[in-house]
Motif scaffolding. Structure first.
Motif, PDB file in Angstrom:
ATOM      1  N   ARG A 107      25.492  48.666  25.482  1.00  0.00           N
ATOM      2  CA  ARG A 107      25.780  48.779  26.067  1.00  0.00           C
ATOM      3  C   ARG A 107      26.806  47.636  27.475  1.00  0.00           C
ATOM      4  NH1 ARG A 107      21.950  52.865  25.948  1.00  0.00           N
ATOM      5  NH2 ARG A 107      21.261  51.983  27.333  1.00  0.00           N
ATOM      6  N   TRP A 108      26.137  46.684  27.205  1.00  0.00           N
ATOM      7  CA  TRP A 108      26.009  45.598  28.370  1.00  0.00           C
ATOM      8  C   TRP A 108      27.328  44.614  27.870  1.00  0.00           C
ATOM      9  CZ3 TRP A 108      26.814  40.233  28.350  1.00  0.00           C
ATOM     10  CH2 TRP A 108      26.804  39.795  29.681  1.00  0.00           C
ATOM     11  N   ALA A 109      27.169  44.562  26.665  1.00  0.00           N
ATOM     12  CA  ALA A 109      27.524  43.110  25.647  1.00  0.00           C
ATOM     13  C   ALA A 109      29.453  44.344  25.724  1.00  0.00           C
ATOM     14  CB  ALA A 109      26.921  43.028  24.088  1.00  0.00           C
ATOM     15  N   LEU A 110      29.111  45.539  25.228  1.00  0.00           N
ATOM     16  CA  LEU A 110      30.504  46.636  25.340  1.00  0.00           C
ATOM     17  C   LEU A 110      31.693  46.688  26.763  1.00  0.00           C
ATOM     18  CD1 LEU A 110      29.497  48.583  22.829  1.00  0.00           C
ATOM     19  CD2 LEU A 110      30.746  47.187  22.107  1.00  0.00           C
ATOM     20  N   ALA A 111      30.681  46.753  27.095  1.00  0.00           N
ATOM     21  CA  ALA A 111      31.466  46.506  28.795  1.00  0.00           C
ATOM     22  C   ALA A 111      31.598  45.364  29.428  1.00  0.00           C
ATOM     23  CB  ALA A 111      30.133  47.388  29.886  1.00  0.00           C
ATOM     24  N   HIS A 112      31.071  44.138  28.701  1.00  0.00           N
ATOM     25  CA  HIS A 112      31.193  43.024  29.307  1.00  0.00           C
ATOM     26  C   HIS A 112      32.095  41.943  27.926  1.00  0.00           C
ATOM     27  CE1 HIS A 112      29.892  44.770  33.273  1.00  0.00           C
ATOM     28  NE2 HIS A 112      28.542  44.652  32.582  1.00  0.00           N
ATOM     29  N   PRO A 113      32.971  42.500  27.836  1.00  0.00           N
ATOM     30  CA  PRO A 113      32.790  41.300  26.243  1.00  0.00           C
ATOM     31  C   PRO A 113      33.505  39.782  26.244  1.00  0.00           C
ATOM     32  CG  PRO A 113      34.925  42.871  26.282  1.00  0.00           C
ATOM     33  CD  PRO A 113      33.891  43.213  27.455  1.00  0.00           C
ATOM     34  N   ASN A 114      33.827  39.566  27.595  1.00  0.00           N
ATOM     35  CA  ASN A 114      34.078  38.143  27.283  1.00  0.00           C
ATOM     36  C   ASN A 114      32.966  37.216  28.467  1.00  0.00           C
ATOM     37  OD1 ASN A 114      37.091  38.183  27.080  1.00  0.00           O
ATOM     38  ND2 ASN A 114      37.862  38.077  29.179  1.00  0.00           N
ATOM     39  N   GLU A 115      31.903  37.965  29.206  1.00  0.00           N
ATOM     40  CA  GLU A 115      30.514  37.765  29.977  1.00  0.00           C
ATOM     41  C   GLU A 115      30.105  37.291  28.360  1.00  0.00           C
ATOM     42  OE1 GLU A 115      32.320  39.771  31.137  1.00  0.00           O
ATOM     43  OE2 GLU A 115      31.619  40.309  33.370  1.00  0.00           O
ATOM     44  N   PHE A 116      29.591  38.366  27.245  1.00  0.00           N
ATOM     45  CA  PHE A 116      29.082  38.164  26.508  1.00  0.00           C
ATOM     46  C   PHE A 116      29.733  37.136  25.856  1.00  0.00           C
ATOM     47  CE2 PHE A 116      28.172  39.114  21.671  1.00  0.00           C
ATOM     48  CZ  PHE A 116      26.949  39.325  22.328  1.00  0.00           C
ATOM     49  N   THR A 117      30.806  36.832  25.305  1.00  0.00           N
ATOM     50  CA  THR A 117      31.415  35.600  24.590  1.00  0.00           C
ATOM     51  C   THR A 117      31.075  34.620  24.963  1.00  0.00           C
ATOM     52  OG1 THR A 117      33.437  37.083  23.848  1.00  0.00           O
ATOM     53  CG2 THR A 117      33.486  34.630  23.910  1.00  0.00           C
ATOM     54  N   LEU A 118      30.904  33.986  26.536  1.00  0.00           N
ATOM     55  CA  LEU A 118      30.883  33.166  27.149  1.00  0.00           C
ATOM     56  C   LEU A 118      29.367  32.425  26.986  1.00  0.00           C
ATOM     57  CD1 LEU A 118      31.589  30.129  29.165  1.00  0.00           C
ATOM     58  CD2 LEU A 118      30.897  32.412  30.879  1.00  0.00           C
ATOM     59  N   LEU A 119      28.188  33.802  26.997  1.00  0.00           N
ATOM     60  CA  LEU A 119      27.163  33.672  26.898  1.00  0.00           C
ATOM     61  C   LEU A 119      26.157  33.272  25.626  1.00  0.00           C
ATOM     62  CD1 LEU A 119      25.548  36.608  29.133  1.00  0.00           C
ATOM     63  CD2 LEU A 119      25.482  34.393  29.658  1.00  0.00           C
ATOM     64  N   ALA A 121      28.531  33.441  22.501  1.00  0.00           N
ATOM     65  CA  ALA A 121      29.102  32.445  21.381  1.00  0.00           C
ATOM     66  C   ALA A 121      29.997  31.023  22.031  1.00  0.00           C
ATOM     67  CB  ALA A 121      30.957  33.554  21.492  1.00  0.00           C
ATOM     68  N   LYS A 122      29.263  30.712  23.116  1.00  0.00           N
ATOM     69  CA  LYS A 122      29.440  29.601  23.714  1.00  0.00           C
ATOM     70  C   LYS A 122      30.855  28.926  23.613  1.00  0.00           C
ATOM     71  CE  LYS A 122      24.490  28.593  24.248  1.00  0.00           C
ATOM     72  NZ  LYS A 122      24.162  30.198  24.181  1.00  0.00           N
ATOM     73  N   PRO A 123      31.810  29.223  23.934  1.00  0.00           N
ATOM     74  CA  PRO A 123      33.252  29.505  23.651  1.00  0.00           C
ATOM     75  C   PRO A 123      33.529  27.270  24.120  1.00  0.00           C
ATOM     76  CG  PRO A 123      33.561  30.600  25.253  1.00  0.00           C
ATOM     77  CD  PRO A 123      31.838  30.359  24.932  1.00  0.00           C
ATOM     78  N   VAL A 124      32.921  27.380  25.721  1.00  0.00           N
ATOM     79  CA  VAL A 124      32.783  25.979  26.273  1.00  0.00           C
ATOM     80  C   VAL A 124      32.234  25.151  25.812  1.00  0.00           C
ATOM     81  CG1 VAL A 124      34.946  26.905  27.817  1.00  0.00           C
ATOM     82  CG2 VAL A 124      32.578  26.948  28.167  1.00  0.00           C
ATOM     83  N   ALA A 125      31.759  24.164  25.742  1.00  0.00           N
ATOM     84  CA  ALA A 125      30.579  22.990  25.661  1.00  0.00           C
ATOM     85  C   ALA A 125      29.723  23.607  26.818  1.00  0.00           C
ATOM     86  CB  ALA A 125      31.081  21.189  25.527  1.00  0.00           C
ATOM     87  N   ASP A 126      29.839  23.033  28.048  1.00  0.00           N
ATOM     88  CA  ASP A 126      29.599  23.369  29.165  1.00  0.00           C
ATOM     89  C   ASP A 126      28.878  24.331  29.602  1.00  0.00           C
ATOM     90  OD1 ASP A 126      29.494  20.860  30.034  1.00  0.00           O
ATOM     91  OD2 ASP A 126      31.478  21.100  31.220  1.00  0.00           O
ATOM     92  N   ALA A 127      28.577  25.440  28.553  1.00  0.00           N
ATOM     93  CA  ALA A 127      28.323  26.827  29.052  1.00  0.00           C
ATOM     94  C   ALA A 127      26.316  26.743  27.514  1.00  0.00           C
ATOM     95  CB  ALA A 127      28.831  28.309  28.020  1.00  0.00           C
ATOM     96  N   ASP A 128      26.516  25.151  27.502  1.00  0.00           N
ATOM     97  CA  ASP A 128      24.967  25.486  26.599  1.00  0.00           C
ATOM     98  C   ASP A 128      24.092  25.896  27.269  1.00  0.00           C
ATOM     99  OD1 ASP A 128      23.395  22.675  26.932  1.00  0.00           O
ATOM    100  OD2 ASP A 128      25.213  22.753  27.748  1.00  0.00           O
ATOM    101  N   THR A 129      22.830  26.525  26.506  1.00  0.00           N
ATOM    102  CA  THR A 129      21.392  26.488  26.960  1.00  0.00           C
ATOM    103  C   THR A 129      20.826  25.717  26.531  1.00  0.00           C
ATOM    104  OG1 THR A 129      21.141  28.430  25.548  1.00  0.00           O
ATOM    105  CG2 THR A 129      22.086  28.595  27.888  1.00  0.00           C
ATOM    106  N   ALA A 130      20.449  24.866  25.822  1.00  0.00           N
ATOM    107  CA  ALA A 130      19.633  23.262  25.479  1.00  0.00           C
ATOM    108  C   ALA A 130      18.572  23.253  26.212  1.00  0.00           C
ATOM    109  CB  ALA A 130      20.452  22.194  25.258  1.00  0.00           C
ATOM    110  N   PRO A 131      17.540  23.269  26.063  1.00  0.00           N
ATOM    111  CA  PRO A 131      16.423  22.234  26.948  1.00  0.00           C
ATOM    112  C   PRO A 131      16.677  21.235  27.949  1.00  0.00           C
ATOM    113  CG  PRO A 131      15.810  22.697  25.090  1.00  0.00           C
ATOM    114  CD  PRO A 131      17.203  22.621  24.868  1.00  0.00           C
ATOM    115  N   GLY A 132      17.088  21.245  28.945  1.00  0.00           N
ATOM    116  CA  GLY A 132      17.194  20.269  30.596  1.00  0.00           C
ATOM    117  C   GLY A 132      18.525  20.818  31.219  1.00  0.00           C
ATOM    118  N   ALA A 133      19.502  22.021  30.577  1.00  0.00           N
ATOM    119  CA  ALA A 133      20.297  22.354  30.625  1.00  0.00           C
ATOM    120  C   ALA A 133      20.389  23.562  31.997  1.00  0.00           C
ATOM    121  CB  ALA A 133      21.015  23.120  29.824  1.00  0.00           C
TER     122      ALA A 133
END
Length: 239
Positions: A107-119, A121-133
């Protein structure tokens, strides 16, 4: 008197800072929703706040810090939504709880597709969640809502683990085990958890990104079937 004035000034500065950070997040999210991830820049956010780009550097050191703050904010929102969905089912029923959480993720993903994409699909490198980020821990706050229910199902003894696990998996799965607060979950079970998450995420992602449009006008029943399969993998008796 001087100390009192100093304390009051400190509180005002803190309030002004918190208001500016909240404003920046509101603007960054609107840019994301309306124009996409590439539109979330220091210059664009500063402009809408009535600041110069250097002025925004008082709050964010640069693009990466701004995007990491937005990603963290969105993960916290998603984690709260999933936790609320989990509580709609009794605490002693981890299977129905996980089903409710999976439905809320969709439900959340369908209501917020661009937010879901950022989290995810990580379309920009600075959206990474690697250790240390900065967004690493918020991403795990979201992840442990799902993982915690999988652990509860494992405790009940129904998880169908593989007979043997390739040694190459061990190092990859150890990080997941580090987030289980000392639970003695075997790597074979963690492998099942990861495979289950891949099924759930995949079912949501193909719908959000429109990759089922060629075949289905309503992917809902397929998603429910996927959740049934995942709960069966995790040993939920109801499945």
């Amino acid at each position: 008197m001087t100390d009192t004035r100093g304390a009051a000034a400190g509180r005002r500065r803190h309030r002004v800072r918190e208001e500016a950070l909240a404003d920046a997040m509101r603007i960054a999210r609107r840019l994301l929703v309306e124009e996409g991830p590439a539109a979330v820049t220091v210059r664009a956010v500063a402009r809408e706040m009535g600041l110069t780009a250097p002025g925004l550097y008082r709050y964010y050191a640069g693009h990466r810090e701004l995007v990491q703050a937005l990603v963290s904010h969105l993960y916290d929102e998603l984690a709260a939504a999933l936790a609320a969905a989990r509580e709609r089912q009794p605490a002693d029923r981890p299977g129905p709880r996980l089903r409710e959480v999976a439905r809320e993720l969709r439900r959340w993903a369908l209501a917020h597709p661009n937010e879901f994409t950022l989290l995810f699909a990580k379309p920009v490198a600075d959206a990474d969640t690697a250790p240390g980020a900065a967004a690493h821990d918020p991403s795990w706050r979201f992840g442990t809502v799902v993982l915690g229910l999988m652990v509860e199902l494992w405790r009940r003894g129904g998880v169908r683990v593989p007979a043997d696990l390739d040694p190459g998996w061990a190092a990859q799965l150890e990080e997941v085990r580090e987030h289980l607060s000392g639970e003695p979950v075997p790597l074979e079970a963690i492998y099942v958890f990861v495979a289950s998450w891949a099924r759930l995420y995949g079912a949501v992602a193909v719908e959000v990104f429109g990759h089922l449009d060629f075949a289905l006008t309503d992917p809902g029943p397929l998603f429910e079937h996927t959740v049934d399969d995942v709960l069966a993998m995790l040993g939920d008796p109801a499945a």
